[in-house]
Design a protein around this motif. Structure first.
Motif: not given
Length: 343
Positions: A219-221, A241-248, A269-270
């Motif tokens: 997890v990183d923006d 698997i990746t995510a660009t913010d906490g919600r995702e 992160m935003p």
């Protein structure tokens, strides 16, 4: 060229960490360093930083014991001493010699050294910078470490005063030899570390002995961080698997929480920052292994999470070897961190 890019990036990281430290948002990082290797990495910078009429000569000893030091500060010492030597040569042709070595020093050896704080006898790694410049008289030598003092021109700032402060912080010492017309020799000495050497050979990822399996949630923006770290993890054998913010990240985790072996979570992160995301991850699955990452002060950040079950901390920027070393410790321990000794 790629190695040059890597080294330039590391120096930029060091500079950023130094600015964070001065602003109270970071800390100096003390590590085992090979002084000769550090100077070699600076050669290109040193060559373009001196007078065109001055020539650099190197005598850098291999196999020196490590020193415990902050690399950014020691590079500042090297640069300040070289700049000072270059200015001492003035408009004339001259030679600046840079030597490293190991000295066994007794208490008598430190008489007349700076700062006069009764350095302990023992083994010291040294850096010696000698110039063929104008030299200094006794009056100049007595004032050489005063802030803003110069025999050349006004506005030189904290150069040698900073060197003295850095040596004091590293339990080191400075010896000076100089006479008018005979040039000057600065010798800085830093206690040698008793354990082996600071040189660590670069190893291929496959040779580091860790082959984790399972699914990693990253997890990183920052898209570049996601891309590079994903490659590290995939080469180690992980599915990523990746995510660009906490919600995702939470959406992904809720769907696949039983499969995910560990999470690498950025704190800034935003939409939803790492603090809130971390708490929600732990609420969904209390035993999830979460590795926090940030470029900010490690001690301050880890203190916020002590007792909350985080598995470890990675200070940005990290490379493949640092990532693998952290994962080796965490996955072999296989339990979240709950003590006041964060990994």
């Amino acid at each position: 060229d790629v190695n040059g890019i890597i080294e330039s990036t590391k120096r930029a990281s060091d500079l950023t960490n130094q600015m964070l430290a001065y602003s109270g948002k970071g800390r100096f990082v003390v590590e085992d360093l090979d002084l000769s290797r550090l100077v070699r990495e600076m050669i290109n910078l040193l060559e373009i930083s001196i007078s065109k009429k001055a020539a650099l000569r190197y005598e850098l000893e291999d196999g020196l014991p490590a020193i415990e030091a902050d690399g950014t500060q020691i590079r500042q010492v090297v640069m300040n001493l070289i700049t000072n030597a270059s200015e001492a040569t003035g408009d004339r042709s001259g030679v600046i010699s840079i030597r490293t070595g190991l000295a066994d020093c007794d208490r008598e050896y430190f008489e007349g050294a700076y700062p006069d704080e009764k350095q302990s006898p023992g083994a010291y790694v040294y850096l010696e910078v000698a110039d063929t410049g104008s030299g200094m008289d006794a009056e100049s030598l007595a004032r050489i470490f005063e802030p803003f003092y110069t025999t050349k021109f006004t506005g030189r700032g904290l150069g040698l005063a900073a060197v003295l402060g850095i040596m004091r912080g590293h339990r080191g010492a400075i010896k000076i030899q100089s006479e008018p017309g005979q040039g000057t020799v600065f010798k800085v000495l830093i206690p040698a570390v008793a354990r082996s050497t600071a040189v660590v050979a670069d190893e291929p990822l496959e040779a580091l002995g860790l082959h984790p399996t399972g699914l990693a949630l990253l997890v990183d923006d920052n898209e570049m961080v996601l891309a590079v770290t994903s490659q590290y993890l995939e080469r180690m054998g992980c599915e990523v698997i990746t995510a660009t913010d906490g919600r995702e990240a939470l959406e992904v985790f809720e769907q696949r929480s039983d499969e995910i072996a560990f999470v690498i979570l950025d704190l800034t992160m935003p939409h939803m920052d790492g603090d809130e995301c971390f708490r929600e991850l732990r609420r969904i699955r209390s035993d999830v292994l979460v590795i926090l990452t940030s470029g900010y002060n490690e001690q301050e950040l880890t203190q916020r999470f002590v007792g909350h079950g985080f598995a470890g901390f990675l200070h940005k920027p990290y490379d493949a070897v640092q990532l693998i070393a952290k994962l080796r410790r965490i996955l072999r321990g296989s339990s979240p961190q709950n003590s006041e000794d964060p990994l």
